[in-house]
Design a protein around this motif. Structure first.
Motif: not given
Length: 405
Positions: A346-352, A384-397
């Motif tokens: 699940x990936x988004x293009x939000x602020x992270x 469940x792995x969560x990777x979030x980069x400020x300004x580039x969104x968040x991805x949950x695998x």
């Protein structure tokens, strides 16, 4: 099976072999005995007692104290009867021979090393009385029996303590898993409603604002109870906006694929379920769903829990990633079917999410990521792995093994 159970079976076998050995020694040396008749009667009694009491050595509960006292008394009587049967000391072993170690070992298995030491002392005294003096062979035999029985008694005590610790740990683990399951259900239902009432009441004002304030207090108390089991003092108000990791509630019919708490209409059963059917209901104007061309089958409960975790991740995207923007954040759900696992991203293009924000939210009792996502996957044997980069969104695998339940 208890750790000590094989030892009881071994002791049973030892007693049978020992009484046969004692009878064999007596028969072999029969001509050397000065008065053999009492020895014959004793060995007959010893054999009958040994085979009649085999059930008493089935477990520690069956091996009662009266049995142990009678058992060792019979062995001591055989030792003290030996000078009568072997008046000229022509035969070395006593009448019970090695059988007498059986009662000592039974004391060790029943009561530990202290009981074993006491029984060994009694056997040692009886051997000294039978010989009339302390000889080297008598000392060595008594010492061997004492060391062996005390060692076995100590091992049994350690084994029983380990079993109790393991049983207590399993009970704690079961209680923790049940608490996490209930916490997820509460988080996905009651807390969402309380957060919505608090938010809507504040926006409406008047009496609705007071109702919202009360709902906020109850939300804070329930979050604290879920996360730590401690209810905060009355009067504390809820935060105006949930932190990352919170799932504030159903909004605009967003969560249509999975019921709160992880159940689904299509996948709650025990039979195989196509994960695509559960996740496709999340697709919409701001959620793009990509799936394989073939069915992705998982057990019903596993598929339902995975779909609920995906729903929780999308709720977080809708509530947090789209905050402060008119169009809201876009989300992409990718379902992959690997040979040994099913993977949903699940990936988004939000602020992270800022660094440390999830840990702070979890400490405050906002357990959306910790329970609704990671907790579910952990119980399924997945990750469940969560990777979030400020300004580039968040991805949950989310990865679920296919052999999990």
């Amino acid at each position: 099976m208890s750790v000590e159970q094989p030892l009881w079976r071994a002791l049973t076998g030892y007693r049978i072999l020992a009484v046969l050995y004692a009878a064999g020694v007596f028969a072999w040396s029969y001509p050397q005995y000065s008065t053999p008749l009492p020895g014959v009667l004793f060995l007959l009694l010893l054999g009958c007692w040994t085979f009649a009491t085999l059930r008493n050595l089935g477990s520690a509960d069956r091996c009662t104290l009266p049995f142990l006292v009678t058992d060792i008394a019979l062995g001591l009587a055989g030792i003290l009867l030996t000078p009568v049967v072997d008046g000229h000391h022509q035969v070395g072993p006593t009448l019970p021979s090695i059988w007498v170690a059986g009662p000592v070992l039974a004391f060790a298995l029943k009561g530990g090393w202290r009981w074993a030491a006491g029984a060994s002392v009694l056997v040692g005294i009886a051997n000294v009385v039978e010989r009339g003096m302390i000889t080297r062979s008598t000392f060595h035999n008594v010492l061997l029996v004492c060391v062996a029985s005390v060692a076995i008694g100590y091992v049994i005590e350690v084994a029983r303590a380990s079993e109790r610790t393991l049983a207590r740990a399993l009970r704690i683990e079961a209680a923790t898993r049940e608490r996490e399951r209930l916490a997820r259900d509460i988080h996905d239902s009651v807390l969402q409603v309380l957060a919505m009432v608090q938010r809507r009441g504040t926006a409406l004002g008047g009496e609705a604002a007071e109702l919202g304030r009360m709902a906020g207090e109850q939300e804070v108390a329930l979050r604290a109870l879920v996360s730590s089991g401690v209810v905060p003092e009355p009067g504390r108000t809820a935060a105006s906006a949930p932190e990352p990791g919170a799932v504030p509630g159903p909004r605009d019919g967003h969560r249509t694929g999975a019921d709160p708490g992880g159940g689904t209409g299509a996948g709650a059963g025990a039979g195989p379920c196509d994960v695509r059917a559960l996740l496709s209901s999340y697709a919409g104007a701001r959620v793009t769903f990509a799936e394989p061309g073939a069915p992705v089958l998982l057990p019903g409960r596993t598929a339902a829990e995975l779909a609920a975790a995906v729903g929780a991740a999308l709720d977080n995207v809708e509530r947090h990633a789209g905050r402060g923007t008119e169009a809201g954040a876009q989300a992409w759900v990718l379902l992959e079917d690997e040979p040994d696992a099913v993977i949903v991203s699940v990936r988004d293009d939000g602020p992270g999410i800022p660094a440390g924000r999830l840990a702070a939210a979890e400490a405050e009792g906002r357990m959306g990521v910790a329970l609704s996502i990671r907790g579910r996957l952990r119980e399924l044997g997945g990750t469940a792995e969560l990777v979030s980069v400020p300004g580039q969104g968040t991805e949950v695998e989310m990865r679920v093994p296919k052999d999990g339940d």
